[in-house]
Design a protein around this motif. Structure first.
Motif, mmCIF file in Angstrom:
data_model
loop_
_atom_site.group_PDB
_atom_site.id
_atom_site.type_symbol
_atom_site.label_atom_id
_atom_site.label_comp_id
_atom_site.label_asym_id
_atom_site.label_seq_id
_atom_site.Cartn_x
_atom_site.Cartn_y
_atom_site.Cartn_z
ATOM 1 N N GLY A 388 0.713 -1.125 0.106
ATOM 2 C CA GLY A 388 -0.053 -0.035 0.005
ATOM 3 C C GLY A 388 0.937 1.406 -0.188
ATOM 4 O O GLY A 388 2.029 1.191 -0.286
ATOM 5 N N TYR A 389 0.344 2.318 0.506
ATOM 6 C CA TYR A 389 1.060 3.606 0.395
ATOM 7 C C TYR A 389 1.649 4.038 1.687
ATOM 8 O O TYR A 389 2.666 4.785 1.748
ATOM 9 C CB TYR A 389 -0.089 4.752 0.243
ATOM 10 C CG TYR A 389 -0.695 4.860 -1.261
ATOM 11 C CD1 TYR A 389 -0.009 5.457 -2.129
ATOM 12 C CD2 TYR A 389 -1.777 4.319 -1.417
ATOM 13 C CE1 TYR A 389 -0.459 5.626 -3.371
ATOM 14 C CE2 TYR A 389 -2.472 4.340 -2.568
ATOM 15 C CZ TYR A 389 -1.547 5.087 -3.711
ATOM 16 O OH TYR A 389 -2.099 5.187 -5.045
ATOM 17 N N ALA A 390 1.112 3.284 3.015
ATOM 18 C CA ALA A 390 1.814 3.491 4.247
ATOM 19 C C ALA A 390 3.425 3.804 4.226
ATOM 20 O O ALA A 390 3.823 4.715 4.799
ATOM 21 C CB ALA A 390 1.368 2.640 5.168
ATOM 22 N N ALA A 398 9.981 10.741 6.544
ATOM 23 C CA ALA A 398 11.460 10.847 7.288
ATOM 24 C C ALA A 398 12.600 11.251 6.193
ATOM 25 O O ALA A 398 13.714 11.197 6.626
ATOM 26 C CB ALA A 398 11.670 9.372 7.640
ATOM 27 N N GLY A 399 12.220 11.639 4.932
ATOM 28 C CA GLY A 399 13.316 12.391 4.008
ATOM 29 C C GLY A 399 14.026 11.256 3.201
ATOM 30 O O GLY A 399 15.076 11.485 2.605
ATOM 31 N N HIS A 400 13.528 10.197 2.934
ATOM 32 C CA HIS A 400 13.839 9.072 2.077
ATOM 33 C C HIS A 400 12.931 9.077 0.840
ATOM 34 O O HIS A 400 11.922 9.449 0.762
ATOM 35 C CB HIS A 400 13.658 7.545 2.503
ATOM 36 C CG HIS A 400 14.259 7.517 4.107
ATOM 37 N ND1 HIS A 400 15.658 7.103 4.056
ATOM 38 C CD2 HIS A 400 13.934 7.533 5.368
ATOM 39 C CE1 HIS A 400 16.160 7.094 5.310
ATOM 40 N NE2 HIS A 400 15.230 7.156 6.045
ATOM 41 N N ASP A 401 13.734 8.930 -0.231
ATOM 42 C CA ASP A 401 13.229 8.697 -1.617
ATOM 43 C C ASP A 401 12.269 7.530 -1.561
ATOM 44 O O ASP A 401 12.644 6.565 -1.011
ATOM 45 C CB ASP A 401 14.327 8.873 -2.632
ATOM 46 C CG ASP A 401 15.026 10.397 -2.727
ATOM 47 O OD1 ASP A 401 14.149 11.099 -2.409
ATOM 48 O OD2 ASP A 401 16.126 10.260 -3.435
ATOM 49 N N VAL A 402 11.455 7.433 -2.568
ATOM 50 C CA VAL A 402 10.141 6.385 -2.570
ATOM 51 C C VAL A 402 10.013 6.041 -3.966
ATOM 52 O O VAL A 402 9.762 7.152 -4.881
ATOM 53 C CB VAL A 402 9.067 6.907 -1.886
ATOM 54 C CG1 VAL A 402 7.785 5.939 -1.942
ATOM 55 C CG2 VAL A 402 9.241 7.290 -0.558
ATOM 56 N N VAL A 403 9.824 4.911 -4.158
ATOM 57 C CA VAL A 403 9.294 4.532 -5.510
ATOM 58 C C VAL A 403 7.824 3.998 -5.135
ATOM 59 O O VAL A 403 8.125 2.790 -4.448
ATOM 60 C CB VAL A 403 10.234 3.380 -6.305
ATOM 61 C CG1 VAL A 403 9.087 3.153 -7.501
ATOM 62 C CG2 VAL A 403 11.301 3.994 -6.648
ATOM 63 N N MET A 404 6.726 4.267 -5.667
ATOM 64 C CA MET A 404 5.370 3.916 -5.364
ATOM 65 C C MET A 404 5.009 2.566 -6.244
ATOM 66 O O MET A 404 4.839 3.010 -7.469
ATOM 67 C CB MET A 404 4.373 5.102 -5.444
ATOM 68 C CG MET A 404 4.597 6.100 -4.287
ATOM 69 S SD MET A 404 3.950 5.187 -2.714
ATOM 70 C CE MET A 404 3.917 6.818 -1.631
ATOM 71 N N CYS A 405 4.757 1.605 -5.502
ATOM 72 C CA CYS A 405 4.336 0.255 -6.333
ATOM 73 C C CYS A 405 3.430 -0.442 -5.658
ATOM 74 O O CYS A 405 3.643 -1.611 -5.421
ATOM 75 C CB CYS A 405 5.556 -0.487 -6.742
ATOM 76 S SG CYS A 405 6.799 -0.766 -5.618
ATOM 77 N N PRO A 406 2.348 0.132 -5.175
ATOM 78 C CA PRO A 406 1.440 -0.508 -4.167
ATOM 79 C C PRO A 406 0.829 -1.892 -4.721
ATOM 80 O O PRO A 406 0.186 -1.570 -5.881
ATOM 81 C CB PRO A 406 0.431 0.701 -3.658
ATOM 82 C CG PRO A 406 0.510 1.528 -4.691
ATOM 83 C CD PRO A 406 1.886 1.375 -5.163
ATOM 84 N N GLU A 407 0.755 -2.901 -4.166
ATOM 85 C CA GLU A 407 0.157 -4.223 -4.888
ATOM 86 C C GLU A 407 -1.171 -3.952 -5.091
ATOM 87 O O GLU A 407 -1.772 -4.631 -6.117
ATOM 88 C CB GLU A 407 0.577 -5.506 -3.804
ATOM 89 C CG GLU A 407 -0.212 -5.403 -2.448
ATOM 90 C CD GLU A 407 -0.275 -6.748 -1.635
ATOM 91 O OE1 GLU A 407 -0.159 -7.629 -2.202
ATOM 92 O OE2 GLU A 407 -0.455 -6.587 -0.359
ATOM 93 N N GLN A 408 -1.757 -3.176 -4.174
ATOM 94 C CA GLN A 408 -3.347 -3.015 -4.589
ATOM 95 C C GLN A 408 -3.534 -2.337 -6.055
ATOM 96 O O GLN A 408 -4.747 -2.553 -6.435
ATOM 97 C CB GLN A 408 -4.143 -2.527 -3.419
ATOM 98 C CG GLN A 408 -4.197 -2.979 -2.083
ATOM 99 C CD GLN A 408 -2.616 -2.835 -1.287
ATOM 100 O OE1 GLN A 408 -1.712 -1.903 -1.767
ATOM 101 N NE2 GLN A 408 -3.011 -2.996 -0.015
ATOM 102 N N GLN A 409 -2.768 -1.576 -6.609
ATOM 103 C CA GLN A 409 -2.942 -0.860 -7.740
ATOM 104 C C GLN A 409 -2.167 -1.294 -8.982
ATOM 105 O O GLN A 409 -2.610 -1.252 -10.025
ATOM 106 C CB GLN A 409 -2.720 0.699 -7.565
ATOM 107 C CG GLN A 409 -3.764 1.415 -6.747
ATOM 108 C CD GLN A 409 -3.915 1.300 -5.334
ATOM 109 O OE1 GLN A 409 -2.663 0.753 -4.609
ATOM 110 N NE2 GLN A 409 -4.926 1.382 -4.598
#
Length: 546
Positions: A388-390, A398-409
């Protein structure tokens, strides 16, 4: 031209067209020579036109194709102009010119994707148009799992072409897992001699499994990897390798049992370090021992990986690591006391932190699944947010880079429709429209936090994808919708014109046909794709893992 996918930011249609003939030239200006070679090759094979080297169209009046850099444009930004002087594709970098060349290919029609001309006499024309375009995200990724079902090199190269055609630019290469080790490591040859093959493969419902009793396996030699990386680079795609630690490591432990928690009572730990390469799906209880020997072993692995992959990021997995063996291991408990850690979660954080420091010292960045947040995350690490997004929200805050790949989507192994007709329908129902309405940046993030969202990624886990045809069926057409989400400046999900996207897809299906993609038809599975019996048994609930 309204059928372009992903949708450009600005399109101004003109009147007339540029006709390409046997006399038309292709000029690649300084810095675009590689794009010129690629474009000339794919257009020559599809059209039969020679497209000899020439000068820029606007310099000569020759109605050919010109490629050049424009330093005023962003790195992947491009401008395509087709007018009476010819076709010009300008980009802020060679990558930008390449993205524009992909749009040019779409403008030429679906037959521009064929490997040989259907007719030597047909006319080829580019409509007069001005297109200005740039990507929304810098990370537009596809993860391909080749550990559960091995995909031969030619299939990987084909998927790089499909990614390029959709303006995706990060290939996350999932190379190791419990069910197979797929990359040659010369200092540890048993990783492929033993770890690349399993005795059988599980199919069917988890409550009543059936088995394919034939061995399954394969791996990429280091020369294969170099070829894949070079092929991707020609298409301006970064290849991010994933070597799973400390969980999902049964194939490595089968090859080198000393990597496992050999001091554990297997009955109490629910595992067995002597097992062979795993032949089923799910979360394997066998995890790497937190010893100096394990660290040195994987440092050696990563040294060879860094030689093969020049990417900024290296993915280390870090997900679904059961802590049961560590709780029962005297060695692991001694390590916790030695380091002054609170628990096994912090032990995993220490393990991940070690490789974050190791990679950083060599100019690389660590990225891992969002479980690496548990127990504290190393300062420079980035997160693939899959549960998910959490996890992504916590990491960005917290200042970390993120790649969004939530399983639900964006887990494309999930079923595309309800009911039993889908071949091995697992996980959540995610339709083409669901993917098109996916939004990678959560509303909860402030603009400053949202800046940490590098982009987004679709994931293809292959537990139920045994060959190219099944991967195609699960990936397309949803990967086209995902590509538009990742590239285009779309409105809020509820305001997106899905009907317009479907209309544009009618032309895009013809491109996919020319490319030989076995996509899921918009009307549903064809009768021969319904595969009753072993491969058609539904699997209720979430997917086997991840």
């Amino acid at each position: 031209m309204t059928s372009l996918i992903p949708a450009p930011r600005r399109v101004v249609a003109g009147f007339g067209e540029v006709r390409l003939t046997g006399d038309s030239r292709l000029c690649a200006g300084p810095g675009t020579e590689g794009v010129g070679r690629w474009l000339s090759a794919v257009l020559q094979q599809a059209t039969g036109l020679p497209l000899r080297e020439g000068r820029q169209p606007d310099d000569t009046g020759d109605t050919g194709i010109g490629l050049r850099l424009d330093p005023e444009l962003g790195p992947e930004e491009y401008r395509l102009v087709s007018d009476p002087t010819g076709v010009r594709v300008e980009g802020g970098s060679a990558a930008g010119v390449f993205r524009g060349a992909q749009t040019l290919r779409q403008l030429l029609g679906p037959d521009a994707y064929r490997r040989a001309p259907l007719s030597r006499d047909r006319a080829w024309a580019v409509p007069h148009v001005t297109i200005e375009d740039a990507p929304r995200f810098r990370w537009r990724g596809l993860m391909l799992d080749v550990a559960r079902h091995f995909m031969p090199k030619e299939g990987v190269l084909r998927y790089l072409d499909l990614m390029a055609a959709h303006k995706l630019n990060v290939f996350h290469f999932h190379l190791t897992d419990d069910q197979g080790w797929r990359v040659e490591i010369r200092r540890h040859p048993r990783l492929t001699e033993v770890g690349s093959w399993r005795a059988r493969t599980k199919f069917g419902h988890r409550a009543s499994p059936l088995w394919d009793e034939k061995p399954h396996g394969g791996y990429y030699s280091q020369d294969d990897i170099r070829e894949i990386v070079a092929y991707a680079a020609e298409r301006h795609i970064a290849v991010v390798p994933e070597i799973d630690v400390p969980g999902h490591s049964q194939a490595a432990i089968a090859a080198y049992p000393e990597l496992g928690n050999t001091d554990v009572n297997t009955a109490s730990s629910k595992g067995d370090t002597a097992l062979s390469v795993w032949d089923t799906w799910g979360i394997n209880p066998n995890v790497l021992a937190p010893t100096d020997n394990t660290l040195r072993f994987y440092e050696g692995v990563f040294e060879e990986v860094l030689e093969l992959f020049p990417s900024e990021f290296v993915h280390i997995g870090g997900d679904e690591c059961p802590k049961d063996q560590w709780r029962h291991s005297p060695t692991a408990q001694a390590r916790i006391r030695e380091l002054g850690l609170a628990d096994e979660d912090q032990l995993q954080s220490w393990f991940i932190g070690h490789f974050d420091t190791w990679l950083s010292a060599r100019g690389r960045r660590l990225i891992g699944w969002d479980e690496i947040l548990e127990g504290g995350l190393a300062e420079g690490a980035a997160v693939s947010s899959w549960r998910g997004y959490a996890g992504g929200i916590a990491a960005a805050r917290a200042g970390h880079d993120v790649v969004m790949c939530p399983e639900q989507q964006v887990y494309l192994d999930h079923r595309q429709a309800p009911g039993p007709d889908e071949p091995v329908p697992i996980g959540y129902v995610r339709t083409l429209e669901d993917v098109y309405r996916f939004e990678p940046v959560p509303d909860e993030l402030t603009p400053r936090e949202a800046a940490h969202v590098l982009g987004t990624q679709a994931n293809l886990w292959t537990e139920v994808m045994e060959d190219h045809a099944r991967v195609d069926y699960q990936a397309f057409p949803r990967l086209a919708a995902f590509a538009e989400v990742a590239w285009s400046a779309l409105p809020a999900p509820a305001e997106r014109d899905f009907a317009g996207f479907e209309e544009r897809m009618t032309a895009h299906y013809a491109r996919l046909d020319a490319l030989g993609v076995g996509y899921r038809p918009p009307s549903g599975p064809r009768p021969w794709q319904r595969r009753p019996g072993v491969l058609g048994r539904p699997i209720d609930g979430p997917p086997p893992n991840r």
